[in-house]
Design a protein around this motif. Structure first.
Motif, mmCIF file in Angstrom:
data_model
loop_
_atom_site.group_PDB
_atom_site.id
_atom_site.type_symbol
_atom_site.label_atom_id
_atom_site.label_comp_id
_atom_site.label_asym_id
_atom_site.label_seq_id
_atom_site.Cartn_x
_atom_site.Cartn_y
_atom_site.Cartn_z
ATOM 1 N N ARG A 98 0.840 -1.195 0.000
ATOM 2 C CA ARG A 98 0.000 0.000 0.000
ATOM 3 C C ARG A 98 0.871 1.239 0.000
ATOM 4 O O ARG A 98 1.925 1.270 0.636
ATOM 5 N N HIS A 102 -3.372 3.774 -2.069
ATOM 6 C CA HIS A 102 -3.519 2.823 -3.165
ATOM 7 C C HIS A 102 -2.936 1.477 -2.763
ATOM 8 O O HIS A 102 -2.017 1.403 -1.944
ATOM 9 N N THR A 103 -3.491 0.432 -3.329
ATOM 10 C CA THR A 103 -2.966 -0.917 -3.140
ATOM 11 C C THR A 103 -2.377 -1.387 -4.461
ATOM 12 O O THR A 103 -3.060 -1.370 -5.493
ATOM 13 N N ARG A 104 -1.105 -1.782 -4.418
ATOM 14 C CA ARG A 104 -0.392 -2.213 -5.618
ATOM 15 C C ARG A 104 -0.136 -3.716 -5.547
ATOM 16 O O ARG A 104 0.499 -4.206 -4.617
ATOM 17 N N VAL A 144 -6.664 1.706 -11.125
ATOM 18 C CA VAL A 144 -6.329 3.088 -11.476
ATOM 19 C C VAL A 144 -5.143 3.125 -12.425
ATOM 20 O O VAL A 144 -4.917 4.126 -13.106
ATOM 21 N N GLU A 177 -2.643 -1.515 -9.977
ATOM 22 C CA GLU A 177 -2.840 -0.636 -8.822
ATOM 23 C C GLU A 177 -4.314 -0.264 -8.673
ATOM 24 O O GLU A 177 -4.983 0.085 -9.643
ATOM 25 N N PHE A 178 -4.815 -0.366 -7.427
ATOM 26 C CA PHE A 178 -6.195 -0.038 -7.121
ATOM 27 C C PHE A 178 -6.245 1.061 -6.068
ATOM 28 O O PHE A 178 -5.379 1.123 -5.181
ATOM 29 N N ALA A 179 -7.264 1.916 -6.149
ATOM 30 C CA ALA A 179 -7.511 2.881 -5.080
ATOM 31 C C ALA A 179 -8.176 2.143 -3.932
ATOM 32 O O ALA A 179 -9.136 1.395 -4.136
ATOM 33 N N ASP A 180 -7.667 2.339 -2.707
ATOM 34 C CA ASP A 180 -8.255 1.660 -1.554
ATOM 35 C C ASP A 180 -9.738 1.985 -1.423
ATOM 36 O O ASP A 180 -10.553 1.120 -1.089
ATOM 37 N N ASP A 182 -11.842 2.577 -3.741
ATOM 38 C CA ASP A 182 -12.594 1.806 -4.728
ATOM 39 C C ASP A 182 -12.727 0.354 -4.306
ATOM 40 O O ASP A 182 -13.760 -0.285 -4.546
#
Length: 230
Positions: A98, A102-104, A144, A177-180, A182
């Protein structure tokens, strides 16, 4: 060693390729992926065989985008347990971190003697996104950004259309990569309990709410607890 998860993976890929008009049986045999022996080989050899398969598929189809096209990132459908295979497959090494909300999720597909082709990463990224969409019940969940440690191909626009986000090449690692926010919003009741939780929901819920610096350790503990349950 024989991997039941790898058998499911091979059967799923073969089914989808055949549905797309590819001569799957012949290509799988040529790559040495024979179900009769239970894929009895070590993890790196199995990974090489999967990479060889994707090389043959691209050569046979003449389509460098086939890894994206045969596994468009919608709900799991025919893949079924593929989300769990992503977590336990002997041919996938993953990292989760993180950074700034964001979580990668990073993946490395190891090989012994054969380079891993781009199309194999395409397929695995689609599987990962499909898993999230299936667990959340939302077909509009999207990352993202997606990053590839490969040279930029001439069809970047198709990648961005497929994933619904910027896609960058020539990066140090292969990362989605995601937005936390989201991730949490994608879960029913904002990550709260629901009577219809799928087996993937506890993982996504805990990932979405995990906090550094113990995030990696928590993920490892979650996976360790789930492995005996299949």
């Amino acid at each position: 060693m024989s991997y039941s998860s790898a058998l499911h993976l091979v059967r799923g890929v073969k089914s989808r390729l055949a549905h797309s008009g590819v001569e799957a049986d012949a290509l799988f045999a040529q790559a040495g992926l024979n179900e009769g022996d239970g894929l009895a080989c070590d993890a790196l050899t199995l990974s090489d065989k999967l990479s060889h398969l994707w090389e043959l598929v691209v050569e046979h189809s003449g389509d460098p985008l086939i890894g994206l096209k045969i596994s468009t990132p919608h709900r799991l459908g025919w893949l079924g347990v593929m989300g769990h295979i992503m977590l336990v497959s002997p041919t996938v090494q993953s990292t989760i971190e993180r950074c700034h909300g964001h979580t990668r999720v990073g993946i490395v597909l190891p090989g012994l003697e054969r380079s891993v082709p781009l199309q194999r990463y395409d397929f695995v990224w689609c599987v990962l996104l499909r898993t999230l969409r299936c667990a959340s019940g939302r077909d509009d969940a999207r990352p993202v950004a997606v990053e590839y440690a490969f040279p930029e191909p001439p069809n970047v626009a198709f990648y961005e259309q497929t994933f619904g986000c910027p896609v960058r090449f020539n990066r140090p690692h292969n990362v989605m990569e995601f937005a936390d926010a989201d991730l949490v919003a994608a879960l029913p009741n904002g990550g709260g309990p629901t009577p219809h939780d799928s087996s993937a929901m506890p993982v996504l819920t805990q990932l979405a709410h995990a906090a550094p610096p113990s995030f990696t350790a928590r993920v490892q503990n979650i996976l360790a607890e789930m492995l005996p349950k299949g």
